[in-house]
Design a protein around this motif. Sequence first.
Motif, PDB file in Angstrom:
ATOM      1  N   CYS A 149       0.834  -1.201   0.000  1.00 58.00           N
ATOM      2  CA  CYS A 149       0.000   0.000   0.000  1.00 58.00           C
ATOM      3  C   CYS A 149       0.869   1.252   0.000  1.00 58.00           C
ATOM      4  O   CYS A 149       1.970   1.266   0.570  1.00 58.00           O
ATOM      5  N   ASP A 150       0.353   2.319  -0.603  1.00 59.15           N
ATOM      6  CA  ASP A 150       0.901   3.664  -0.449  1.00 59.15           C
ATOM      7  C   ASP A 150       0.083   4.402   0.593  1.00 59.15           C
ATOM      8  O   ASP A 150      -1.146   4.248   0.653  1.00 59.15           O
ATOM      9  N   SER A 151       0.734   5.197   1.431  1.00 57.88           N
ATOM     10  CA  SER A 151       0.046   5.892   2.514  1.00 57.88           C
ATOM     11  C   SER A 151       0.195   7.397   2.375  1.00 57.88           C
ATOM     12  O   SER A 151       1.239   7.894   1.919  1.00 57.88           O
ATOM     13  N   ALA A 152      -0.838   8.115   2.773  1.00 53.29           N
ATOM     14  CA  ALA A 152      -0.810   9.576   2.798  1.00 53.29           C
ATOM     15  C   ALA A 152      -1.477  10.038   4.086  1.00 53.29           C
ATOM     16  O   ALA A 152      -2.561   9.558   4.437  1.00 53.29           O
ATOM     17  N   ASP A 153      -0.824  10.961   4.789  1.00 45.01           N
ATOM     18  CA  ASP A 153      -1.312  11.472   6.068  1.00 45.01           C
ATOM     19  C   ASP A 153      -1.757  12.920   5.917  1.00 45.01           C
ATOM     20  O   ASP A 153      -1.078  13.717   5.260  1.00 45.01           O
ATOM     21  N   THR A 154      -2.875  13.258   6.572  1.00 43.49           N
ATOM     22  CA  THR A 154      -3.423  14.611   6.507  1.00 43.49           C
ATOM     23  C   THR A 154      -3.912  15.023   7.886  1.00 43.49           C
ATOM     24  O   THR A 154      -4.745  14.323   8.482  1.00 43.49           O
TER      25      THR A 154
END
Length: 256
Positions: free
Chosen positions: A8-13
């Motif tokens: 998986c690729d992850s992105a945090d906001t």
Amino acid sequence: MVQFNDWCDSADTPVGNHHVRVMRGRVADAATGVQLSAAAVPVHYAAEERIAHALARLGKAGAAQLITGLLPQTPQIRSGDLGEIYATEWINAHSGYQAPIKRLRWKDHRNMAMRGDDVIGMILDPASQRLRFLKTEAKSRIDLRAQTLTEARAGLDKDEGRPSAHALSFIAARLLGLADLPLVDAIDDALVRHGIPLDSVQHLLFTFSGNAPQALLTKSLQAYPGPISQWGVGLHVDGHAAFIGAVYDRVIADAN
């Protein structure tokens, strides 16, 4: 472990004082996701010692029969179980908390959903011997919608946002059987002696879906008016239903 970073690729906001993380399964690594997930699934239904004992007594065929007999048969229950498994795996690998038991080992029936709080993560402060809690609601949907997050929010807000006494007593009883007395005592102290202050609680809204969860999770956290710190974590996998089917098919094939 599921090793989300391997497929998986992850992105945090940041969302105000809260936080959203979206993990998107890479299409090219879907087979890796199936393999890693299938390797993690059996121990959520039966302890490693239980499987090893059956293998020693009954042989590979007998152990395989034991494992497959514990797996849910319906797509809906498989979906819900896998969502809870992913939430548990994410907590143990990435949150700093630990989910001390795997709840699905104590299901009333393989084709029934578990009741109560989905997953509770814990941290035991070594100095104070008091616990911090991560109360979790896990939802798995082909098409995630706002109504599902509204239902999850209602679950998180029960008991004034705290883990329920019933869920904690259930965990303590299971841990007593595992001889984890320090954690049992800490849970009992939280229930009987000093209570659970809201500043010792955090919430996790975990979703597993076939559509993008970013906007829905963000809106849900933005709408939360209470004092408890919130995490929203969404696992987005294209072909959600087929992926779940492939995971359970692989568990059965590996067992055999």
